[in-house]
Design a protein around this motif. Structure first.
Motif, PDB file in Angstrom:
ATOM      1  N   ASN A 114       0.828  -1.211   0.000  1.00 21.54           N
ATOM      2  CA  ASN A 114       0.000   0.000   0.000  1.00 21.54           C
ATOM      3  C   ASN A 114       0.857   1.254   0.000  1.00 21.54           C
ATOM      4  O   ASN A 114       1.826   1.356   0.758  1.00 21.54           O
ATOM      5  CB  ASN A 114      -0.903   0.024   1.239  1.00 21.54           C
ATOM      6  CG  ASN A 114      -1.986  -1.034   1.177  1.00 21.54           C
ATOM      7  OD1 ASN A 114      -2.946  -0.900   0.434  1.00 21.54           O
ATOM      8  ND2 ASN A 114      -1.796  -2.095   1.945  1.00 21.54           N
ATOM      9  N   GLU A 146      -0.299  -0.515  -4.422  1.00 27.54           N
ATOM     10  CA  GLU A 146      -1.727  -0.183  -4.337  1.00 27.54           C
ATOM     11  C   GLU A 146      -1.878   1.286  -4.004  1.00 27.54           C
ATOM     12  O   GLU A 146      -1.311   1.769  -3.022  1.00 27.54           O
ATOM     13  CB  GLU A 146      -2.404  -1.020  -3.236  1.00 27.54           C
ATOM     14  CG  GLU A 146      -2.386  -2.499  -3.522  1.00 27.54           C
ATOM     15  CD  GLU A 146      -3.301  -3.284  -2.570  1.00 27.54           C
ATOM     16  OE1 GLU A 146      -3.945  -2.673  -1.694  1.00 27.54           O
ATOM     17  OE2 GLU A 146      -3.358  -4.512  -2.720  1.00 27.54           O
ATOM     18  N   ASP A 176      -6.866   0.692  -5.312  1.00 25.75           N
ATOM     19  CA  ASP A 176      -7.386   0.108  -4.076  1.00 25.75           C
ATOM     20  C   ASP A 176      -8.735   0.745  -3.704  1.00 25.75           C
ATOM     21  O   ASP A 176      -9.011   1.879  -4.083  1.00 25.75           O
ATOM     22  CB  ASP A 176      -6.362   0.354  -2.958  1.00 25.75           C
ATOM     23  CG  ASP A 176      -6.511  -0.606  -1.788  1.00 25.75           C
ATOM     24  OD1 ASP A 176      -7.400  -1.470  -1.815  1.00 25.75           O
ATOM     25  OD2 ASP A 176      -5.702  -0.494  -0.844  1.00 25.75           O
TER      26      ASP A 176
END
Ligand code: C2E
Ligand code: MG
Ligand code: MG
Ligand code: MG
Length: 286
Positions: A114, A146, A176
């Motif tokens: 992330n 992401e 995401d």
């Protein structure tokens, strides 16, 4: 009446503000110590192909466990880390640690890391990612980054430029929490994402009425016509998995397949395969 009570309200309000400011300062200080003292760790949650049950990768999720055992959710501390800039060293630590660990696996699974919008806007991210890949020896094709829509709307032009540079390194980019923001659709138009991750709220509301099912179908159709694979997040039940399979969803992630784990173990993968082994009576098993 108005004056008197207004006075007290303001007073309470200020006290609460002070309290909130103090709490945030304390938490920021604790985050700095956490990074220095190794209180952060990583969890891995598997992602699987819907048609075969094969593991397609692992999402890396940050964990903070304080010395007294208190668990603080990333949903609580990441927003603060984004405000005070600590997300930069923390995010770099996540990227480096995740790539190093994945590079040591015997199975060359993909990993999904992330990225905060702050990281996209404040560091020379392509250079950092390149440096980490070289350092750890992880193949760029094994790294997926992401990003959420927030990163795109703050500065679309700059962000797409950075994303294009990242793609040139050979890494892939996933959108995401798709469907939760204000401009999910225009975000898809701005950049050719390699994957759409459908937000888990649609999954949790699937039983609540026809709306979520209709939206999931629409997103799957969208992914198909744009040639972007769709991963459904937050899959918790066999019914949800069966629905997604029937609708042609590409990948799934969620507690049904596996909770986020300290290591990306072979046993976890084996457990996921069991779900597909019960097919074709998958719905009945639920
Ligand atoms: P996310 O990227 O959407 O990650 C998925 C979240 O859903 C994770 O929460 C995961 O534990 C949870 N989840 C997975 N399967 C299920 C399920 O079946 N049911 C339910 N109810 N939840 C499920 P987590 O680990 O608490 O992370 C929350 C958010 O914090 C992440 O959402 C991500 O936005 C952020 N985050 C986590 N790690 C990092 C990181 O290293 N860097 C940045 N920038 N953000 C991170
Ligand atoms: Mg994510
Ligand atoms: Mg998500
Ligand atoms: Mg999320």
């Amino acid at each position: 009446r108005a004056k008197a009570s207004l006075g007290t309200d303001v007073c309470f309000y200020e006290e609460e503000m002070d309290e909130a400011v103090r709490n945030r300062r304390r938490m920021a200080q604790q985050m700095r110590e956490a990074l220095d003292q190794g209180q952060f760790s990583l969890n891995w949650q598997l992602q699987a192909a819907v048609d075969t049950g094969d593991i397609t990768g692992y999402e890396v999720l940050l964990r903070w466990i304080q010395p007294d055992g208190t668990f603080i959710s990333p949903a609580d501390f990441i927003p603060l880390a984004e405000e005070n800039g600590l997300i930069l060293p923390i995010g770099e630590w996540v990227l480096r640690t995740a790539c190093a660990e994945a590079a040591s696996w015997t199975e060359p699974h993909k990993i999904a890391v992330n990225l905060s919008p702050v990281q996209l806007g404040h560091v020379d991210l392509p250079r950092l990612v390149h440096q980490v890949l070289v350092e750890t020896g992880l193949s760029p094709s094994r790294l997926e980054l992401e990003i959420t829509e927030t990163a795109m709307i703050t500065d679309m032009e700059r962000t797409t430029h950075v994303l294009r540079q990242l793609k040139l390194l050979g890494v892939s980019i996933a959108m995401d929490d798709f469907g939760t923001g204000y401009s999910s659709l225009s975000t898809l138009r701005a950049f050719p994402f390699d994957k759409i991750k459908l937000d888990r709220s649609f999954m949790s509301e699937l039983d609540g009425g026809p709306q979520s099912a209709a939206i999931i179908r629409a997103v799957l159709a969208l992914g198909e016509s744009l040639h972007i694979p769709v991963l459904a997040e937050g899959v918790e039940t066999l019914e949800q998995l069966a629905f997604l399979r029937d609708q042609g969803c590409d990948e799934v992630q969620g507690y049904l397949l596996g909770r986020p784990q300290k290591t990306a173990e072979a046993e976890v993968q084996a457990a996921a395969r069991v779900l597909w082994a019960v097919d074709p009576s998958m719905e009945k098993a639920a």
